[in-house]
Enzyme design. Structure first.
Site, PDB file in Angstrom:
ATOM      1  N   GLU A 174      -8.731  21.623 -34.977  1.00  0.00           N
ATOM      2  CA  GLU A 174      -9.904  20.276 -34.640  1.00  0.00           C
ATOM      3  C   GLU A 174      -9.008  19.186 -33.401  1.00  0.00           C
ATOM      4  OE1 GLU A 174     -10.559  18.673 -38.600  1.00  0.00           O
ATOM      5  OE2 GLU A 174     -11.533  21.581 -39.364  1.00  0.00           O
ATOM      6  N   GLU A 257     -11.378  27.711 -41.212  1.00  0.00           N
ATOM      7  CA  GLU A 257     -11.699  26.933 -41.900  1.00  0.00           C
ATOM      8  C   GLU A 257     -12.915  26.197 -43.017  1.00  0.00           C
ATOM      9  OE1 GLU A 257      -8.706  23.832 -41.647  1.00  0.00           O
ATOM     10  OE2 GLU A 257      -9.962  21.879 -42.095  1.00  0.00           O
TER      11      GLU A 257
END
Length: 414
Positions: A174, A257
């Site tokens: 991320e 995720e």
């Protein structure tokens, strides 16, 4: 006398109307499935009068890579042997076929990952690894120094050599989530790193996993032709994003995720049904994999007492029966109000996953083309049952089944 005649004249039409209504009602009972018979397959004759889910085995879509979850022993402790079996076994567990792990910033922590990695691989699972941070000596606050690229690649390579058998590796987690406390970078910076050092990281590269499955980030990364050539597949997370089709980007897409709600139990049935619909949405978006966050957590697939939760059983409906290498095939995604279906094949075997979000039993007809099916094994999970098994035969590649209220059903052809 006139009164009597009038009553007779009134009574006759009324009786006739009652007989007609009775006849019509009986006819409807004949053609409408009995909602009390949850295990009774409908006849092919019923199919034409109800909304039908159409399955076409000749129309092949994406290849499925699997379904899985994350283990981070340096944060929450490792999985036990029993929890590993429950996570990865296709006979007594969820049947996960992907394990995601963290690349620790400290090489002394590498060994903590190995036991679960080895166990997952023994069940045939793929292992993907993600780095949150480089060693602090290579970073300037939350950014990797360009002068440390070669050292960082060596760190990643040392990890893959220490644990063995990493299928793919993401150098950033991320990187576009600037509120985080892990490494930040632009898509261009990461693409430049992969172009220069991707071959030196010890495992094939999976594209850094952007928050929100940000397509602008992904497209910018892939615009670097050298980085793209060194990237095995595209990956990202769907926090704050509904799954969507990324278009023709030339790479398979993995959702690596997400969790639905970290404040309630994994046994909360409405939340588990949300997870079922989310996996369905990822598959209908054309994605190849779905990976939950922590495998063991009170809100996850396995709770802290080592029990498979409702979320875990929902994932099992996909993971146990839709194995890596199966292909998704054309299937009506939302054939009836509140019903969501996907279908998959491996050779002549067909797997159908049907989710009924309605509060009532819903009859769903199906037709199949492109392969001949004679019977199905059926597995049903509801708020009160887990993978309840039964079987039924079909004829002429058409059938109908009652889907229990608020349920997920997997059909596996014989």
């Amino acid at each position: 006398m006139k009164t009597t005649l009038s009553l007779k004249h009134l009574a006759m039409p009324f009786l006739s109307l009652c007989l007609i209504m009775s006849s019509c009602t009986r006819h409807l009972e004949d053609i409408t499935p009995d909602s009390k018979e949850l295990n009774n397959a409908g006849s092919a004759a019923d199919v034409g009068i109800l909304a039908t889910a159409t399955i076409d085995a000749n129309t092949v879509q994406q290849t499925i890579q699997g379904f899985g979850g994350m283990s981070v022993p340096i944060w929450i402790g490792d999985l036990t042997a029993d929890q590993r079996t429950k996570a990865f076994s296709t006979s007594s567990g969820i049947g996960m076929s992907i394990l995601r792990v963290m690349v620790p910033p400290n090489s002394s922590q590498f060994a903590a990952e190995k036991a679960t990695i080895d166990a997952a691989k023994s069940y045939g699972a793929k292992v993907i690894a993600t780095a949150w941070n480089a060693p602090s000596s290579m970073m300037d606050r939350l950014y990797l120094r360009a002068s440390a690229w070669a050292d960082y690649a060596a760190h990643l390579r040392a990890y893959t050599q220490a644990v063995g058998g990493v299928y793919a590796l993401s150098p950033w987690n991320e990187p576009n989530y600037l509120a985080s406390e892990w490494m930040h970078a632009s898509a261009t910076e990461i693409a430049n790193f992969v172009a220069a050092q991707g071959d030196n990281c010890g495992a094939p590269i999976m594209s850094p996993e952007p928050f929100n499955m940000d397509q602008t980030f992904i497209n910018t990364y892939l615009s670097n032709a050298t980085a793209k050539s060194k990237t095995l597949f595209v990956s990202g997370h769907i926090y704050g994003k509904t799954p969507y089709n990324l278009g023709n980007i030339g790479k398979s897409v993995w959702m690596t995720e997400h969790y639905t709600n970290s404040s309630i139990s994994g046994n909360d049935w409405p939340n588990a049904m949300n997870a079922a619909k989310e996996i369905h949405d990822c598959m209908t978006a054309g994605w190849a994999a779905y990976v939950w966050w922590y495998i063991r957590r009170f809100y996850g697939p396995i709770d802290e007492s080592s029990n498979i939760t409702k979320v875990g059983y929902v994932i099992a409906h996909f993971a146990r029966y839709v194995r890596p290498g199966y292909t998704k095939i054309a299937c009506s995604a939302n054939p009836s109000t509140g019903v969501y279906t996907t279908a998959y094949k491996s050779g002549s075997k067909i797997v159908v996953v049907a989710i009924n979000t309605n509060a009532a039993i819903t009859y769903q007809p199906f037709t199949i083309s492109g392969v001949t099916v004679n019977s199905f094994n059926r597995y049903v999970t509801t708020s009160s049952s887990n993978l309840a098994a039964s079987s039924f035969s079909i004829s002429n590649n058409a059938f109908g089944i009652n889907l229990p209220a608020s349920s997920i059903t997997t059909l596996v052809s014989n």
